[in-house]
Design a protein around this motif. Structure first.
Motif, PDB file in Angstrom:
ATOM      1  N   TYR A  35       0.865  -1.170   0.000  1.00  0.00           N
ATOM      2  CA  TYR A  35       0.000   0.000   0.000  1.00  0.00           C
ATOM      3  C   TYR A  35       0.905   1.225   0.000  1.00  0.00           C
ATOM      4  N   GLN A  37       0.861   5.684   0.919  1.00  0.00           N
ATOM      5  CA  GLN A  37       0.146   6.836   1.463  1.00  0.00           C
ATOM      6  C   GLN A  37       0.918   8.090   1.077  1.00  0.00           C
ATOM      7  N   GLN A  41      -2.892  12.205   2.305  1.00  0.00           N
ATOM      8  CA  GLN A  41      -3.955  11.504   1.585  1.00  0.00           C
ATOM      9  C   GLN A  41      -4.240  10.152   2.234  1.00  0.00           C
ATOM     10  N   LYS A  42      -5.234   9.470   1.683  1.00  0.00           N
ATOM     11  CA  LYS A  42      -5.625   8.167   2.212  1.00  0.00           C
ATOM     12  C   LYS A  42      -4.583   7.103   1.887  1.00  0.00           C
ATOM     13  N   GLU A  44      -3.609   3.873   0.115  1.00  0.00           N
ATOM     14  CA  GLU A  44      -4.148   3.296  -1.130  1.00  0.00           C
ATOM     15  C   GLU A  44      -3.529   1.921  -1.373  1.00  0.00           C
ATOM     16  N   SER A  58      -4.086  -2.562  -8.319  1.00  0.00           N
ATOM     17  CA  SER A  58      -4.886  -1.376  -8.568  1.00  0.00           C
ATOM     18  C   SER A  58      -4.412  -0.708  -9.858  1.00  0.00           C
TER      19      SER A  58
ATOM     20  N   GLU B   3     -16.329   3.430  -1.266  1.00  0.00           N
ATOM     21  CA  GLU B   3     -15.796   4.661  -0.698  1.00  0.00           C
ATOM     22  C   GLU B   3     -15.957   4.602   0.811  1.00  0.00           C
ATOM     23  N   THR B 100      -9.809  -1.008   1.647  1.00  0.00           N
ATOM     24  CA  THR B 100     -10.105   0.352   1.224  1.00  0.00           C
ATOM     25  C   THR B 100     -10.207   1.205   2.480  1.00  0.00           C
TER      26      THR B 100
END
Lengths: 118, 111
Positions: A35, A37, A41-42, A44, A58, B3, B100
């Motif tokens: 992942y 980041q 931000q989030k 991902e 992704s 989301e 997510t």
């Protein structure tokens, strides 16, 4: 207590250079993940890996990215030609497999590698 | 596309107060939901995992609830302490194995 480890903790590189980020997942785990980041931000998802192949990726994980499990303990993320926008914290995670697959299991995260592309 | 939203984005409370952190997700077809703690510049520490079939999960002062049909989870932290100051993230696992994430709630517990 078993934990995911990552090296290096920080990496600074020039745009266009290749970088390899390394992870040692928890030893009895079978699913591995990357992942990232970006600052502010989030977190991902990039990619998941099982049985020596990518199980999911992704849209971020394009041809510039690759993953490998070169031996029984390491799991690596390679970025072939870094861009400024690749600057982020990269997290490795792993999870166990249980009957029916890993869908119920906790993902354990490493401390991250902070990548800065100049 | 799933989301995940966390409200509020930041929260400041005096020591001893109970914390209530909210997480909502748009697709209720999830397998589980995980709550994490993140300290500044650090990795993610897993706090609790709630299976899709569960309504609640507890660990010490932490209690997490899940209402899958309404797409909500709440993390309660009882009797907050300054050491609870951190960012709290929720993440859902739906189709596939990826998580997510929400954007997090930054918590400050003042002594």
């Amino acid at each position: 207590e078993p934990e995911v480890t990552q090296t290096p903790s920080h990496q600074v590189t020039q745009m266009g250079q290749e970088v390899i980020l390394r992870c040692v997942p928890i030893s009895n785990h079978l699913y591995f993940y990357w992942y990232r980041q970006i600052l502010g931000q989030k977190v991902e998802f990039l990619v998941s890996f099982y049985n020596n192949e990518i199980s999911e990726k992704s849209e971020i994980f394009d041809d510039q990215f690759s993953v490998e499990r070169p031996d029984g303990s390491n799991f690596t993320l390679k970025i072939r030609s870094t861009k400024l926008e690749d600057s982020a914290m990269y997290f490795c995670a792993s999870s166990d497999e249980i009957a029916g697959g890993p869908r119920e299991e906790t993902q354990y995260f490493g401390p991250g590698t902070r990548l800065l592309v100049l | 596309k799933q989301e995940v939203t966390q409200i509020p984005a930041a929260l400041s409370v005096p020591e001893g107060e109970n914390l209530v952190l909210n997480c909502s997700f748009t697709d209720s077809a999830i397998y589980n939901l995980q709550w994490f703690r993140q300290d500044p510049g650090k990795g993610l520490t897993s706090l609790l995992l709630i299976q899709s079939s569960q309504r609640e999960q507890t660990s010490g002062r932490l209690n997490a609830s899940l209402d899958k049909s309404s797409g909500r989870s709440t993390l309660y932290i009882a009797a907050s302490q300054p050491g609870d100051s951190a960012t709290y993230l929720c993440a859902v696992k739906a189709a596939g194995n990826k998580l997510t994430f929400g954007g997090g709630t930054r918590v400050l517990v003042k002594p």
